[in-house]
Design an enzyme around this catalytic site. Sequence first.
Site, PDB file in Angstrom:
ATOM      1  N   ASP A  75      35.196 -45.396 -57.502  1.00 59.86           N
ATOM      2  CA  ASP A  75      35.416 -46.665 -58.183  1.00 59.86           C
ATOM      3  C   ASP A  75      36.562 -47.408 -57.509  1.00 59.86           C
ATOM      4  O   ASP A  75      37.659 -46.861 -57.354  1.00 59.86           O
ATOM      5  CB  ASP A  75      35.734 -46.422 -59.661  1.00 59.86           C
ATOM      6  CG  ASP A  75      35.895 -47.720 -60.421  1.00 59.86           C
ATOM      7  OD1 ASP A  75      35.025 -48.601 -60.284  1.00 59.86           O
ATOM      8  OD2 ASP A  75      36.886 -47.859 -61.155  1.00 59.86           O
ATOM      9  N   ASP A 122      34.208 -55.349 -58.181  1.00 62.11           N
ATOM     10  CA  ASP A 122      34.122 -54.254 -59.155  1.00 62.11           C
ATOM     11  C   ASP A 122      32.848 -53.436 -58.972  1.00 62.11           C
ATOM     12  O   ASP A 122      31.756 -53.892 -59.294  1.00 62.11           O
ATOM     13  CB  ASP A 122      34.173 -54.819 -60.575  1.00 62.11           C
ATOM     14  CG  ASP A 122      34.368 -53.737 -61.631  1.00 62.11           C
ATOM     15  OD1 ASP A 122      34.475 -52.554 -61.256  1.00 62.11           O
ATOM     16  OD2 ASP A 122      34.418 -54.072 -62.823  1.00 62.11           O
TER      17      ASP A 122
END
Length: 503
Positions: A382, A183
């Site tokens: 992301d 992440d």
Amino acid sequence: MALARFFSLLSVITLSLFLFASNASSRSLSTPHKTTVLNVASSLQQTQHILSIDPTRSSLTTTTRPEFESKSIPFFPNSSSPLTLELHSRDTLLAPHHKDYKSLVLSRLERDSSRVAAIAAKVRFSVEGVNRSDLKPVYNDETMYNPEELTTPVVSGASQGSGEYFSRIGVGTPAKEMYMVLDTGSDVNWLQCKPCSDCYEQSDPVFDPAESSTYKPLTCAAPQCASLEVSTCRSNKCLYQVSYGDGSFTVGEYATDTVTFGDSGKVNDVALGCGHDNEGLFMGAAGLLGLGGGALSMTNQINATSFSYCLVDRDSGNSSSLDFNSVQIGDGDATAPLLLNKKIDTFYYVGLSGFSVGGEKVEIPSSVFEVDAAGAGGVILDCGTAVTRLQTEAYNALRDAFVKLAKDFKNATSSISLFDTCYDFSSMSSVNVPTVAFHFTGGKSIDLPAKNYLIPIDDAGTFCFAFAPTSSELSIIGNVQQQGTRITYNLENNLIGLSANKC
């Protein structure tokens, strides 16, 4: 003389026709827009393949490799040495539970919406200057943890199991291997730990800190404890909490332990959360590997000067790698500035200037992609968000430019979930589609593969334009658009490198 005039006139007419034909030919050559091939048959074949993967019969579920304990693994005392992990997509780890491919896609998009909302909320908290001291948890001495009493900022989007890519790392001494969600939108590393007050189901045995000779709880005075957004102290031990967009959370003891990166090396004293109460739909992984830009992220704790990953197609079942300090940006790679937002250090902002469709630049004001003085807006990369989100103005311009050049395609009957532009390619094995390219500040650009912006929604041949609008000022380049491209974050020189087909 009359005959001479006739031939003279005929010559003029012939020359005029030739010039007209030449000009018309030039116009016809310059008018066609730039296209690329979408392999419809291959994409639909993968929709069947991903549903047939059985993780219980895969080598991915092996908890400890035979050579893991016997090999001599180099030790790096928090140095910027090369480290490598294998990278897998979410659907190769979790047992299939969807009746068909469309239900799988809809579940991905639902998770994706939760993550995007969580990221937008985290940025909003930072821009509005929410004081961390107002968000401190209240612990009760009579119970181990009381997460229902906590009020905390939303941080990242691992909510609803939305982590889409996993790496396998070792924690402790001797090292216990486990899957962790990758992440770039989180800083705090954490994993589930015994004893469990409440733990969700994971594919590996739950980590027992009592079995690790290098596990050390952090005291309340430790600088890592002070760097947490939400923490408290009990018996001079630092306790942490991280909450996510749907109410999911992890609560436990903040500690340090040795982390092993496959056979490439290990690092001592990495701060991570040892979660004893972990609730929500985290789905399969033992915890989370935070690769954000904050002080507590894995990248900062191991003093990484760079890291890179290549996200393979989630439907392929293949794997790639996550590399620290080893991949360099090549001369032929597209590059973009890696920008800083003074209000929040977690996210990686990128200098995006616009798009082109079919080789023609889309008219979008550059201000749409910029971070303003208050820290709002901008564009982040992301790996956990799936579908690229753009401010509505930018999305509408990009979509309209694509639709204009795709007017001969058969439209699907209606919009599907996030997508308002879908096509029926059921009768085709391949199709030429308008190109879509990202343009970055500094002048570089990269053409996306067709499968990175026209994705199958079912196994019947419905494909949708894989961008979506957002009401937030923040735009996000998601992993669908990143697939098949090695993304390198040069943290020393504040530069992003994008290398096509280098997985």
